[in-house]
Structure formats: C-alpha cells, structure tokens
Design a protein around this motif. Structure first.
Motif: not given
Ligand SMILES: C[S@@+](CC[C@H](N)C(=O)[O-])C[C@H]1O[C@@H](n2cnc3c(N)ncnc32)[C@H](O)[C@@H]1O
Length: 241
Positions: A165-169, A175-186, A92-97
């Motif tokens: 970090t891009m997603f987190e920013e 306004g999202y909360k509880d932004i979390r990297l899934c590690k291990p991925v599954k 997608l060209p505009d991830i923020r959108f």
C-alpha cells in the motif's frame, strides 16, 4: 557485511565523487537513443549483461556506472525503457524521491520492476508467531520480535518497511499506472523486458514471499494525452468558480 559506521565513512568521502561522476555520465555519456534498460544495485553476483548496472560499491560489486542512488539518477529524462532493482531501495533514505527520479528517466510506457524485503509478509508471520519463516541473517535471534526486527531493519542497513500500500500510494501520487503486486513473485507482465531479471531472483516461500515485488508503468504518450483531454472540462469548470 560492512558495518554502518564504515558505510557512513565511505559515503562521506565517496559521495561527492559519485555525485560528480553521475553528473558527467548523465550529461555526456548516457545513452539517449535506442532501447535502454537499467539495473540499480546489482552487487556482484547479480550483474546483468545487456543492462546498464549502477552501483555505489565498486569494490565487491560489479557495475557499469558508479553512482549514488540517493542522488538524481545518472540518466536523461524520458530515455529509459525499464528499470529494475531488487533489495536496494530499502537502503535509500527517501523512497518517494527515488520513485520520482525513476519516473523522470522512464520513457512514456516504460516500466519499473522493484523488489525488497516484504513488510506485508513479515507482519503476517509476526502475528502468526511463525518463527520458522524468518532467517538468521544478519543476526541470529530467538524471539519473534527479535526476528521481525532483524528482517526488517537488518542491523540498521534498511531504513524503511516496504508494504504494497505504501508503494501504491507513492507511485499513484507520482503518476505511475498499472501498479501491480507480482504474485507469485516470479511473475511479470513484461516478460520481454524482465526475463533476464527473473533468472536472478531468489524466493523460497511462494505463499508468503520474503520479497515484495511490484511493477508499475509510466503512462504512454497516448494515455497522457487522453488524461490531459479528460482533465480539461474539469479544469474549465474550476476556472469558472
Ligand atoms: C543487498 S544488495 C542487493 C544486491 C542484489 N540486487 C540482490 O538482489 O542480491 C544492495 C545493493 O545496493 C547497492 N546500494 C545500496 N545503497 C546504494 C546507494 N545509495 N547507491 C548505489 N548503490 C547502492 C549496494 O552497493 C548493493 O550492491
């Protein structure tokens, strides 16, 4: 894989039709009550029953709603419990959108599980000169730089590099909360919502996964209220200045 030119032609002609279809779906057909789970960009093999699957590709893909994810999503505001996308948003060209649109459609307390090519792992493997981590899709390359470019941009199919970090920013700005990297991925913090999705996910390297997976939540109504209440004294102070 269709080449870039063929895709551009497809979107040029099908784009306006998908826009109309998405508009009609959102305003006249989209579910507004009960539990609603939406899977964005399933392709064919990863169609998930019980979810509303949305894709632009009605030829080789399988979907319930034919829509272009570059546009506003075909759902009413505050009606979706969970969104899931896997190897889609890098197209997608505009991830923020896009993240804004998902946030708009989520119910308070709703969750987005989103995954795509792991820029963080690729950068680490590039620095380590680990040729074996990179695959030969879509092209076979010999050098570490060639392999890195092939993984990240996938013959110009991918428009960005996904890092945590891009997603987190972006997500925290929205306004999202509880932004979390899934590690291990599954892994998921929301097994009741995403157990069907985990069955579809493929990963061979659990140390440095090829897919970056993130979960984030729209604050529930109660915490929004608390935030608003907490913000009030500060706002009052500002108004004194
Ligand atoms: C690489 S495939 C991923 C398929 C599946 N989710 C998986 O993990 O294997 C990307 C999917 O996203 C869809 N897609 C890409 N751009 C899109 C857009 N602008 N609108 C709707 N669907 C799109 C494609 O049609 C395709 O089905």
């Amino acid at each position: 894989m269709l080449n870039r030119k063929a895709k551009d032609i497809f979107y040029k002609f099908a784009g306006p039709l998908m826009m109309v279809n998405g508009y009609i779906y959102r305003n006249f057909r989209a579910q507004t009550e009960g539990q609603l789970k939406v899977h964005l960009g399933p392709g064919r093999a990863n169609y998930i029953s019980g979810w509303v699957n949305v894709d632009a590709n009605m030829f080789t893909g399988k979907c319930d709603v034919w829509a272009d994810l570059r546009n506003s999503l075909p759902f009413r505001s505050g009606t979706v419990d969970a969104f899931y996308s896997h190897h889609v948003i890098e197209h997608l060209p505009d991830i923020r959108f896009h993240l804004n649109e998902v946030f708009r459609c989520l119910k308070p307390g709703g969750v987005y599980r989103v995954g795509g090519p792991n820029g963080d792992s690729a950068i680490a493997k590039f620095i380590e000169n680990d040729l074996s981590w990179f695959g030969d899709f879509p092209d076979k390359r010999e050098s570490i730089g060639g392999k890195f470019e092939n993984f990240i941009f996938c013959r110009c199919e991918h428009l960005t590099i996904l890092t945590f970090t891009m997603f987190e920013e972006f997500m925290s700005d929205i306004g999202y909360k509880d932004i979390r990297l899934c590690k291990p991925v599954k892994e998921t913090n929301y097994p009741k919502l995403f157990s069907d999705c985990l069955l579809k996910e493929y990963e061979s390297d659990f140390e440095k996964p090829h897919t970056l997976i993130i979960e984030a939540k729209k604050p529930d109504a109660e915490s929004t209220l608390h935030c608003a209440e907490a913000a009030l004294p500060g706002q009052l102070d500002q108004s004194k200045d």
